[in-house]
Every structure is written in C-alpha cells, then in structure tokens.
Motif scaffolding. Structure first.
Motif, short mmCIF file in Angstrom:
data_model
loop_
_atom_site.label_atom_id
_atom_site.label_comp_id
_atom_site.label_asym_id
_atom_site.label_seq_id
_atom_site.Cartn_x
_atom_site.Cartn_y
_atom_site.Cartn_z
N ILE A 147 0.86 -1.18 0.00
CA ILE A 147 0.00 0.00 0.00
C ILE A 147 0.90 1.23 0.00
O ILE A 147 1.79 1.36 0.83
N SER A 148 0.64 2.13 -0.95
CA SER A 148 1.41 3.36 -1.09
C SER A 148 0.59 4.51 -0.51
O SER A 148 -0.56 4.71 -0.91
N LEU A 149 1.20 5.26 0.42
CA LEU A 149 0.45 6.33 1.08
C LEU A 149 1.38 7.49 1.44
O LEU A 149 2.60 7.35 1.44
N ASP A 150 0.77 8.61 1.74
CA ASP A 150 1.49 9.82 2.12
C ASP A 150 1.65 9.81 3.64
O ASP A 150 0.66 9.89 4.38
N LEU A 172 4.75 -1.39 3.07
CA LEU A 172 4.34 0.01 3.12
C LEU A 172 5.24 0.83 2.23
O LEU A 172 6.45 0.89 2.45
N TRP A 173 4.67 1.45 1.22
CA TRP A 173 5.42 2.40 0.40
C TRP A 173 5.10 3.78 0.96
O TRP A 173 4.07 4.36 0.65
N LEU A 174 5.98 4.26 1.84
CA LEU A 174 5.72 5.49 2.58
C LEU A 174 6.20 6.72 1.81
O LEU A 174 7.39 6.87 1.53
N GLY A 175 5.26 7.60 1.52
CA GLY A 175 5.62 8.86 0.88
C GLY A 175 6.19 9.83 1.89
O GLY A 175 5.44 10.43 2.67
N VAL A 176 7.50 9.97 1.90
CA VAL A 176 8.17 10.81 2.91
C VAL A 176 8.95 11.95 2.29
O VAL A 176 9.58 12.73 3.00
#
Length: 253
Positions: A147-150, A172-176
């Motif tokens: 799951i890709s999220l901000d 987790l594809w973390l938008g950082v």
C-alpha cells in the motif's frame, strides 16, 4: 511506455530487475468518466462492471507486453485510487451538483479491486491513495502486496490498522519526500518520519528495511527533471540508510 521499454531492453541487453507499471484504479476511473447522459460511470452498476472488466483485461495485456520485452523482470502493478475515500463516503456530486452518487459498499469496492489485481497477472501489486481517509483495512483485504500512502496524512487512528497490515505481510510504500521541497532536503528528515511511525507500531527495527519502501509523497507528476533528480537522490540516501545495519538509526538500543 512500451517504446521506452524497447529502448531499455536494447541498451541494457535484458533488464532483469523490478519494473513498475501504473494505472488509474477502477473506482477512481469510474468516478471520473462520464456516460452520454452526463452522469458518471460510478452511478451505473452495469457500466461500472464493464469498465472494471475492460480495465482488468487491458492491464493483463499490458503486463504481458512488458513481460515479453523484459522477460527476466518482476512486474509490479500499481493502481492509483485517490478518489476511493470520496466514493466510499458518497460524496461524488451528480451532474446538477445538487445531489451525490450513492456511497459504494466496502465489500463491493474490495471485490472489484481484488478482481482487477488478480486478472492483471502481475508478479506483485500495490494500491496508492494519498488521502487522510485512506481505507487501509479495505485495501488490505483486497489481497494487495503493498500500500502506497502519504506519511504526512497519517493519523493516530491509522497506527493499529497499519500494524495489522504489516503483520499480514503487506509492504508500506511510505511517501516521505515532497519533490517540491527537496532542493535543501536531506535524508535525516524523511528517516525521522519513518522511524517515528515504526516506533509507534512497536515492531523490531530489524524488520524495517523489509517492510518499508521510502517514496515520494504522491509521485513525480509535474516535477521538473531537476526536482525529480533531487527527490530520487534523497530517496536513494534514505533507502541506503534503512538498509545499513550499522546505522545508529537501525539499532534497537
């Protein structure tokens, strides 16, 4: 995209790493396309079904085309669903603007996403949603691998849900990293954001690099070449830091 892959295959002599293909998901697509009547596809059950099936088969063909060009690669499909929270809440307006399209039940949304992901035939799957109302549990039940999220949109209420996803094996594809603010950004700030969430989850630091992939907050659409390069440079540094077991950040003490 296929022309680019032809060039990659020719110049590399056979690329054999991960290739991500990306498309708008069935629900965001249904909420953005109109029927002849002016109503959205979302408002018509039959049209929604046909659109989802067409999308799934089109993605299946695209994945096969990519696989033929790069047979040694692992193909990951990402579906972008930025409108899904609005659709689930029943906040999509009708053409008149007076009313809204009826909310879609979570079980129906889940089933459609699951079908599209399975039919695509991709080696791995991900769903991206950058809303603070991201339906984490629903996305997890769809059978997605990541799951890709901000990260900046996450709230305290999300922590338990994310923990359950991690325990279920979801990445987790973390938008950082925000590409609009990378000119002076260093890896320290994104790493702190990742560690802050990880500490809230309470998992061992040794798991971190296997579960979390640092990403831009919402892709690179609209970024200039210079901004994209800066963002990817920062992300590369963050990724290397997470993989380094000797880093002070990666010690349980």
């Amino acid at each position: 995209d296929l022309d680019v892959l032809d060039q990659v295959a020719e110049e590399t002599g056979g690329y054999s790493d991960i290739v991500k293909v990306q498309a708008t998901g069935p629900w965001t697509l249904a909420g953005g396309l109109e029927l002849r009547s002016g109503h959205t596809v979302l408002s018509d059950r039959g049209a929604r079904r046909d659109l989802a099936q067409s999308l799934a088969l089109g993605l299946q063909e695209h994945v096969q085309q990519v696989r033929r060009r790069l047979p040694g690669s692992r193909i990951v499909l990402q579906l972008d669903e930025p409108s899904l929270p609005t659709i689930l809440a029943g906040h999509v307006p009708t053409p008149s603007g007076v009313g809204t399209v009826s909310a879609i039940e979570e079980s129906i949304a889940e089933s459609v996403l699951q079908d599209v992901l399975e039919i695509s035939g991709a080696d791995g799957t991900a769903i991206h949603c950058c809303s603070s109302d991201i339906p984490l549990a629903l996305l997890g039940r769809s059978g997605v691998d990541a799951i890709s999220l901000d990260a900046s949109q996450l709230k305290t209420r999300h922590v338990d849900q994310i923990g359950e996803l991690v325990e279920a094996g979801v990445s987790l594809w973390l938008g950082v990293v925000d590409y609009r603010a990378t000119e002076h950004l260093k890896a320290d700030e994104p790493i702190k954001a990742i560690l802050r969430l990880w500490n809230q989850l309470g998992f061992p630091l040794g798991m971190l690099a296997d579960v979390v992939v640092p990403c831009t907050a919402c892709g690179l659409s609209g970024a200039s070449p210079a901004a994209a390069k800066n963002a990817l440079t920062v992300l590369s540094a963050v990724g290397q830091e997470l993989l380094d077991p000797q880093s002070p950040n990666n010690r349980d003490d």
